[in-house]
Scaffold this active site. Structure first.
Site, PDB file in Angstrom:
ATOM      1  N   LYS A 221     -18.973  -8.111  13.101  1.00  0.00           N
ATOM      2  CA  LYS A 221     -19.435  -9.279  13.858  1.00  0.00           C
ATOM      3  C   LYS A 221     -19.085  -9.180  15.344  1.00  0.00           C
ATOM      4  O   LYS A 221     -18.199  -8.441  15.746  1.00  0.00           O
ATOM      5  CB  LYS A 221     -18.858 -10.569  13.246  1.00  0.00           C
ATOM      6  CG  LYS A 221     -19.660 -10.985  12.007  1.00  0.00           C
ATOM      7  CD  LYS A 221     -19.269 -12.328  11.445  1.00  0.00           C
ATOM      8  CE  LYS A 221     -20.129 -12.619  10.204  1.00  0.00           C
ATOM      9  NZ  LYS A 221     -19.663 -13.798   9.474  1.00  0.00           N
ATOM     10  N   ARG A 255     -16.115  -9.937   2.654  1.00  0.00           N
ATOM     11  CA  ARG A 255     -17.545  -9.588   2.662  1.00  0.00           C
ATOM     12  C   ARG A 255     -17.768  -8.562   3.767  1.00  0.00           C
ATOM     13  O   ARG A 255     -17.569  -8.867   4.945  1.00  0.00           O
ATOM     14  CB  ARG A 255     -18.353 -10.860   2.917  1.00  0.00           C
ATOM     15  CG  ARG A 255     -19.856 -10.673   2.942  1.00  0.00           C
ATOM     16  CD  ARG A 255     -20.547 -11.996   3.275  1.00  0.00           C
ATOM     17  NE  ARG A 255     -21.984 -11.873   3.337  1.00  0.00           N
ATOM     18  CZ  ARG A 255     -22.647 -11.426   4.392  1.00  0.00           C
ATOM     19  NH1 ARG A 255     -21.993 -11.067   5.472  1.00  0.00           N
ATOM     20  NH2 ARG A 255     -23.963 -11.343   4.363  1.00  0.00           N
TER      21      ARG A 255
HETATM   22  C1  7PJ Z   1     -21.272 -14.595   6.221  1.00  0.00           C
HETATM   23  C2  7PJ Z   1     -22.095 -14.850   5.131  1.00  0.00           C
HETATM   24  C3  7PJ Z   1     -19.898 -14.998   6.169  1.00  0.00           C
HETATM   25  C4  7PJ Z   1     -20.364 -15.842   3.955  1.00  0.00           C
HETATM   26  C5  7PJ Z   1     -23.248 -13.888   6.685  1.00  0.00           C
HETATM   27  C6  7PJ Z   1     -23.311 -11.345   9.102  1.00  0.00           C
HETATM   28  C7  7PJ Z   1     -23.985 -12.666   9.106  1.00  0.00           C
HETATM   29  N1  7PJ Z   1     -21.657 -15.464   3.994  1.00  0.00           N
HETATM   30  N2  7PJ Z   1     -23.334 -14.413   5.438  1.00  0.00           N
HETATM   31  N3  7PJ Z   1     -19.496 -15.634   5.005  1.00  0.00           N
HETATM   32  N4  7PJ Z   1     -22.004 -13.969   7.178  1.00  0.00           N
HETATM   33  N5  7PJ Z   1     -19.884 -16.465   2.859  1.00  0.00           N
HETATM   34  O1  7PJ Z   1     -23.023 -10.746   8.070  1.00  0.00           O
HETATM   35  O2  7PJ Z   1     -23.041 -10.865  10.243  1.00  0.00           O
HETATM   36  O3  7PJ Z   1     -19.091 -14.837   7.089  1.00  0.00           O
HETATM   37  S1  7PJ Z   1     -24.621 -13.212   7.525  1.00  0.00           S
END
Ligand code: 7PJ
Length: 276
Positions: A221, A255
């Site tokens: 990010k 994640r």
């Molecule tokens: C997240 C997500 C996060 C959860 C994305 C990216 C943006 N779901 N989906 N937490 N980020 N739970 O991966 O840069 O931080 S999409």
């Protein structure tokens, strides 16, 4: 501290790795639907081999400025991939969606977790999640993806994230989601500047008072780009550091895009936590 994801049970006192699988057209070279399904499956197989406990399948981009997709388009992108992975691989399929129809159908096809960056705020989402009967991740977001990064302001970011999540827990439970199947996420980068993100990470363990397992996503990010000065494809070391800090502070799920490398980092964190 166990949680049941459509039949697969995980010990949430440990940290597990979730691999990100985007099924938006810009994430795979567009060789038609079958090639896209093939490419997604290849990636999911690799993540499973690399030790991912979850594969998070998402068909709607949350990047600021991304075009809104129709419900049918999101279903067409997500469902074949969810079905194929659930059938073939020994991983928990997570569906990254805010759309009630996608939640219901994906769980019907084998998904074991609903991951909603809007924390069930869309009409019908809370009852769809409750009826689906699988765990739900409620993430904090300030505003909507399109505008969330326009100078976000907090008086106290940790307190405000906690208050938002408390309200969303209440709404989910009122709709019939079991308290035992709620996971929380502070939502790094979702309506937060670098200072906000760092304060949240520094005090991540304080979110445990809300009484639910934590999921965190910082992989690649822009907060990591701001700290290191690196472009998105050069942020693996920073992403591993962020995942390691999260695991040490008690996150149950990280994640990430780079599963293999993160699994090793999380194993080191878990080995250290075991002796203290
Ligand atoms: C997240 C997500 C996060 C959860 C994305 C990216 C943006 N779901 N989906 N937490 N980020 N739970 O991966 O840069 O931080 S999409």
């Amino acid at each position: 501290m166990e949680m049941n994801f459509a039949g697969r049970v995980l010990d949430m006192s440990r940290c597990h790795v979730m691999g990100v699988l985007n099924v938006t057209p810009d994430s795979f070279s567009d060789g038609g639907r079958f090639n896209r399904l093939d490419a997604a499956l290849l990636k999911a197989r690799q993540m499973a081999r690399d030790g991912a406990a979850f594969v998070d399948v998402g068909g709607e981009s949350t990047r600021p400025g991304a075009a809104r997709v129709s419900v049918q388009e999101e279903l067409d992108r997500v469902c074949p991939v969810v079905e194929a992975i659930s059938r073939e691989l020994d991983v928990i399929v997570s569906v990254d969606t805010s759309t009630p129809e996608v939640m219901s159908q994906a769980v019907g096809l084998g998904a074991g977790l609903i991951n909603d960056v809007r924390a069930l705020q869309r009409d019908g989402a809370a009852s769809a999640a409750a009826n689906a009967g699988v765990p739900v991740c409620l993430m904090h977001i300030k505003g909507e993806p399109d505008t969330m990064q326009n100078r976000p302001v907090y008086e106290n970011v940790l307190r405000e994230v906690g208050e938002f999540l408390t309200l969303r827990i209440r709404a989910a439970e009122k709709a019939g989601v079991s308290p035992k199947s709620i996971i929380l996420d502070p939502g790094f980068g979702f309506g937060k500047n670098l200072d906000h993100n760092l304060r949240l990470l520094a005090s991540l363990e304080q979110l445990h008072v809300l009484g639910h397992p934590l999921l965190v996503g910082m992989s690649r990010k822009s907060m990591l780009g701001q700290i290191t000065g690196r472009e998105v494809d050069e942020r693996l070391p920073a992403s591993i550091a962020a995942a390691t800090i999260s695991a040490m502070k008690g996150a149950s799920i990280v994640r990430v895009h780079d599963v293999r490398e993160t699994v090793d980092a999380v194993r080191v964190s878990m080995a250290v936590k075991e002796v203290v």
